[in-house]
Motif scaffolding. Structure first.
Motif, short mmCIF file in Angstrom:
data_model
loop_
_atom_site.label_atom_id
_atom_site.label_comp_id
_atom_site.label_asym_id
_atom_site.label_seq_id
_atom_site.Cartn_x
_atom_site.Cartn_y
_atom_site.Cartn_z
N ARG A 161 -78.00 -25.18 -34.99
CA ARG A 161 -77.72 -25.08 -33.56
C ARG A 161 -76.46 -25.85 -33.20
O ARG A 161 -75.65 -25.43 -32.40
N SER A 189 -77.68 -17.08 -31.31
CA SER A 189 -78.93 -17.84 -31.41
C SER A 189 -79.94 -17.14 -32.31
O SER A 189 -80.85 -17.79 -32.84
N GLY A 241 -79.65 -34.41 -32.23
CA GLY A 241 -79.38 -33.59 -33.40
C GLY A 241 -79.06 -34.33 -34.67
O GLY A 241 -79.81 -34.26 -35.64
N SER A 299 -82.70 -26.32 -38.36
CA SER A 299 -82.61 -25.78 -37.01
C SER A 299 -81.65 -26.62 -36.16
O SER A 299 -80.79 -26.09 -35.46
N GLU A 300 -81.80 -27.94 -36.23
CA GLU A 300 -80.92 -28.84 -35.47
C GLU A 300 -79.46 -28.62 -35.84
O GLU A 300 -78.59 -28.46 -34.98
N VAL A 330 -82.45 -18.60 -35.75
CA VAL A 330 -83.83 -18.25 -36.14
C VAL A 330 -83.84 -17.77 -37.59
O VAL A 330 -84.69 -18.18 -38.39
#
Lengths: 299, 131, 134
Positions: free
Chosen positions: C50, C14, C105, C46-47, C18
């Protein structure tokens, strides 16, 4: 085609002189650009062309040896576009190099007819492609200017007005497309933050039609404002718009709408805990000039 | 930073998010808030996101979760200071954060939770107009 | 033509998500994107980052500067070797999710960018490519 590079190098100053002379007959525009500047540009371009021919040949101008020439031509075109030259004037700058070049080729290759023809052909193709490049660059520069002006126009045409402490009004005039909505949203939300306004009245009196798309754009703006903690009231809903909205089945359940801006303003005032109070003794004309007509005169 | 600090002001919990959170940090915050509400009997939660430049669906879910969990525990949550670019992006993303109350500033958030009686006044008291 | 600018960011945990966000933000700033456009692109990154990590069991993000005629933009490619997505059309609809939460997402990210394409083979992996033009 190294012959061409050699021919140009050998005859450089003669080619340049003839080029400048030919240009003054067609397109020098001494009102826009000085002789020294043109001379400088001719020198640089010729050197770039020689380099291009030497490194990457004349067949295509996309090779890495042509980078300098391409970049330079783009620079000249963009700057001439800004200065006020016409596109053909810029292209002619390049094309007028043909005559002096052909002259030099004919002198140097007079003994070899076949090579002469091939070289002339390669040269004309090369210069044509460089001239077209200037036209593309010219148009790109113009389009960039137009799009910048469009952007400014968009921003100018959506003013946000402060009606009261914490209450903003946004009168929208004209059609609301997705590009305009973006500008409207950004403008409104930034003003909401800057003025710490909880209420924004979006007046659509000046919006000619409200169809499903326009309604979606409005709803996006309202949702964004709500996410930030502000409330939107739509005002200026004309009877025809109300009918269209119902016919299209657009769902405005969560949205407060008012026919008149004044009604919306009154609502915002009320919601923010304020009332408008008429002062004792005042009429709509304001405070009176004299006292009561029935009061006894002293003495 | 291993935790986002949760400050206490009477019955109010004040959280200021200033860092680009990775997922574990966000989940930790969820846990901490619910734990604190339980420990201190807080009735209000104020989350200041005015420094957050990015709110994606994960953070959005975190905010909605905190609001929902707090409500179950008897506390009201207000999220304040959302940046315009963030609001526009969330709308485009399709997130409307249902169940999350929002306000423009910390003061507005306090007023929303406790009313004007909280003692913080934004805007002028003197609003007499020239008629 | 000179080599287009390119950078790769691994997506293994994770923290990498970032880092991916920060890198995209940095490039977008250098390319002078407007604040709103930057926010949209970084949020989409970011979506998708992830997704590659959570559903794709890890992968990488490739950033490339692209040009088309006079305009230029930023291209992001998200690759993973995860289980893949069996029904792409379903996945693009808002509200689709296999995990917990709102699962917005893919469909949402598509709206944040100018160009969006996705290739996925069940059992092999997924590749999502997005472009935001200036």
């Amino acid at each position: 085609m190294n012959d061409l590079a050699e021919i140009i190098s050998r005859n450089e100053s003669q080619i340049r002189d003839e080029w400048m002379r030919d240009m003054s007959n067609s397109v020098q525009r001494s009102d826009l650009i000085s002789k020294t500047e043109i001379d400088e540009q001719c020198r640089t371009l010729l050197a770039a062309i020689v380099n291009g021919v030497r490194v990457s040949g004349t067949a295509e101008t996309s090779g890495s040896g042509w980078n300098t020439a391409r970049d330079y031509l783009q620079e000249i075109s963009a700057s001439r576009a800004r200065q006020g030259f016409s596109p053909s004037e810029v292209a002619t700058f390049v094309l007028s190099l043909k005559r002096p070049l052909f002259g030099a080729i004919r002198r140097d290759l007079a003994k070899n007819q076949d090579l002469l023809f091939e070289t002339v052909w390669a040269t004309t193709e090369l210069l044509d492609s460089l001239a077209l490049l200037t036209t593309d660059a010219f148009i790109a520069a113009r389009e960039e200017l137009i799009s910048r002006q469009q952007q400014e126009l968009l921003e100018l045409s959506t003013p946000v007005v402060k009606l009261w402490d914490g209450i903003l009004a946004l009168p929208i005039i004209g059609t609301l497309d997705s590009a305009r909505t973006q500008v409207v949203m950004e403008n409104l939300l930034q003003t909401v933050v800057a003025t710490n306004s909880k209420y924004a009245i979006i007046d659509i009196t000046g919006v000619p039609t409200v169809d499903t798309l326009v309604a979606q754009h409005l709803l996006k703006t309202i949702t964004a404002a709500r996410l930030m903690g502000a409330e939107c009231i739509i005002s200026g809903v004309r009877p025809q718009i109300a009918q269209t909205i119902v016919h299209l089945g657009i769902n405005l359940e969560d949205v407060i709408t008012k026919a008149k801006l004044s009604d919306a303003f009154a609502l915002a005032l009320q919601r923010s805990g304020r009332t408008v109070v008429r002062q004792a003794g005042a009429t709509t004309a304001g405070a009176p000039l004299l006292g009561s007509p029935l009061r006894k005169q002293e003495g | 930073m291993d935790r986002i600090p949760v400050l206490r002001m009477g019955s109010l919990l004040l959280i200021t998010i200033q860092v680009d959170m990775h997922d574990k940090l966000a989940l930790q915050l969820q846990d901490d808030v619910t734990q604190r509400i339980s420990d201190w009997g807080s009735t209000g939660v104020l989350i200041d996101i005015s420094s957050l430049e990015i709110v994606d669906s994960f953070i959005g879910r975190m905010l909605a979760n905190i609001a929902a969990m707090s409500r179950v525990l008897g506390a009201e949550t207000v999220v304040v200071g959302m940046q315009p670019a963030v609001a526009i992006t969330l709308v485009e993303l399709g997130m409307s954060l249902p169940g999350v109350r929002t306000a423009l500033s910390v003061e507005a958030g306090m007023e929303l939770l406790y009313g004007a009686s909280f003692g913080l006044q934004s805007g002028s008291e003197n609003e007499r107009a020239e008629a | 033509m000179s080599e287009p600018r390119r950078e790769v960011q691994a997506l293994k945990n994770s923290n990498d998500v970032v880092l991916a966000r920060q890198k995209v933000r940095q490039w977008a700033t250098e390319l002078r994107f407007s604040l709103v456009d930057q926010t949209k692109l970084v949020t989409a990154a970011s979506e998708l980052a992830r997704n590659a990590l959570d559903h794709g069991k890890g992968g990488r993000m490739v950033m490339e500067q692209v040009a088309y005629g006079a305009k230029f933009g930023l291209k992001l490619i998200f690759e993973d070797n995860g289980p893949g997505i069996p029904d792409i059309e379903m996945a693009l609809k808002d509200g689709f999710t296999t995990g917990s939460g709102m699962g917005l997402g893919l469909g949402g990210s598509k709206r944040l960018v100018n160009e969006f394409s996705i290739e996925s083979t069940p059992g092999k992996g997924t590749k999502v490519t997005v472009v935001r033009w200036k």
